[in-house]
Design a protein around this motif. Structure first.
Motif, PDB file in Angstrom:
ATOM      1  N   TYR A  73      35.338  39.993  49.090  1.00 43.59           N
ATOM      2  CA  TYR A  73      35.386  39.648  47.664  1.00 43.59           C
ATOM      3  C   TYR A  73      35.548  38.144  47.495  1.00 43.59           C
ATOM      4  CZ  TYR A  73      37.267  39.300  42.890  1.00 43.59           C
ATOM      5  OH  TYR A  73      37.500  38.951  41.591  1.00 43.59           O
ATOM      6  N   VAL A 156      33.933  44.147  40.572  1.00 44.69           N
ATOM      7  CA  VAL A 156      34.676  44.246  41.835  1.00 44.69           C
ATOM      8  C   VAL A 156      36.144  43.917  41.618  1.00 44.69           C
ATOM      9  CG1 VAL A 156      34.900  43.360  44.180  1.00 44.69           C
ATOM     10  CG2 VAL A 156      32.619  43.658  43.172  1.00 44.69           C
ATOM     11  N   ARG A 164      38.828  50.039  45.967  1.00 42.13           N
ATOM     12  CA  ARG A 164      37.398  49.757  45.980  1.00 42.13           C
ATOM     13  C   ARG A 164      36.713  50.625  47.030  1.00 42.13           C
ATOM     14  NH1 ARG A 164      38.641  43.384  46.505  1.00 42.13           N
ATOM     15  NH2 ARG A 164      39.750  43.168  44.526  1.00 42.13           N
ATOM     16  N   SER A 168      32.775  47.606  50.097  1.00 41.55           N
ATOM     17  CA  SER A 168      32.872  46.727  48.928  1.00 41.55           C
ATOM     18  C   SER A 168      32.988  45.273  49.407  1.00 41.55           C
ATOM     19  CB  SER A 168      34.118  47.103  48.119  1.00 41.55           C
ATOM     20  OG  SER A 168      34.301  46.219  47.042  1.00 41.55           O
ATOM     21  N   PRO A 169      32.339  44.348  48.677  1.00 42.60           N
ATOM     22  CA  PRO A 169      31.610  44.452  47.409  1.00 42.60           C
ATOM     23  C   PRO A 169      30.114  44.731  47.555  1.00 42.60           C
ATOM     24  CG  PRO A 169      31.918  42.160  47.948  1.00 42.60           C
ATOM     25  CD  PRO A 169      32.590  42.943  49.055  1.00 42.60           C
TER      26      PRO A 169
END
Length: 264
Positions: A73, A156, A164, A168-169
């Motif tokens: 992220y 996100v 999540r 992810s993302p």
């Protein structure tokens, strides 16, 4: 699908190559990624993330680990920051576990002039069009920057890392592209952009796969990359540049996006 005409032909015919590294990948990027980078790429931007509390060497392949998801992220945040600071450019964001085989700059620019976003494509769990953001081309135009910050990063960031989805993302990115309700032209790169096999004129090799278990996946990927590098090193290719690579210009790109962590 590529547009029938150039939709970003007004952008300079230049390509920013950008990669993201953590503490455990400095040697790899110098010994493999940077040494095989074709000579047409004369500069490389490194998004350098240093977090003394994160032992990323234990996270390789751990795509469901909240720490890994949070790291990815923050990488996405850095991508958005770079686009904002370098508007109206063709930008190719790449993982650093890549072996280059031939020149790709002009062909990538040709593609990016006819789309807004492009990625490597892989087979995963039977989905032939899974988008792998380890090779991610984005034009830093206003509409792409708006999508990245106000749609993608917001979706996100609305959930804590532990809630999540796995991978992810990258998962959320796939959801947006699959929804296909954005004013963006997406193009999935053909196999030779990241894949390697007999009969394909590979641009570069980015090892991906669905080996069982995160530890096994990480080890198999490493083995595949090193085997590819050995073959790449032994070939007498015109674009091979091993001895003089370190003379190329590159820059480290530092950020303070997470003030509570030590980042250099």
């Amino acid at each position: 699908m590529l547009a029938n005409e150039k939709i970003n032909g007004h952008l300079p015919r230049e390509l920013d190559v950008v990669t993201f590294i953590t503490e455990g990948y400095h040697d790899f990027i110098l010994d493999v990624f940077f040494k095989t980078l074709p000579p047409e790429i004369t500069s490389l931007t490194i998004l350098n993330y240093k977090d003394i509390s994160l032992k990323e060497s234990k996270l390789s392949g751990e795509t469901g680990n909240p720490l890994f998801k949070e790291l990815m992220y923050h990488r996405s945040i850095l991508y958005g920051k770079y686009m904002k600071e370098h508007p109206n450019r063709h930008i190719l964001f790449m993982d650093n576990d890549i072996i280059f085989y031939r020149n790709f700059k002009q062909d990538m620019i040709d593609i990016m002039e006819r789309c807004d976003i492009t990625t490597q494509v892989q087979n995963q769990c039977g989905a032939a069009s899974y988008k792998n953001t380890g090779v991610l081309g984005m034009n830093s135009t206003p509409k792409v920057i708006d999508f990245w910050h106000n749609n993608f990063l917001r979706r996100v960031g609305n959930l804590p890392a532990e809630d999540r989805p796995k991978t992810s993302p990258q998962t959320e990115f796939n959801e947006y592209i699959i929804e296909d309700d954005l004013d963006l032209v997406y193009y999935g790169l053909p196999f030779e952009w990241g894949g390697i096999a007999t009969g394909y004129n590979t641009y570069f090799y980015h090892a991906i796969g669905n080996w069982p278990g995160p530890a096994t996946h990480a080890q198999k990927k490493k083995e595949a990359l090193l085997a590819s590098f050995a073959g790449r090193r032994d070939k007498d290719l015109e674009n091979q540049k091993l001895s003089d690579t370190l003379g190329s210009e590159y820059q480290s790109y530092f950020t303070d996006i997470v003030p509570q962590k030590q980042i250099q």
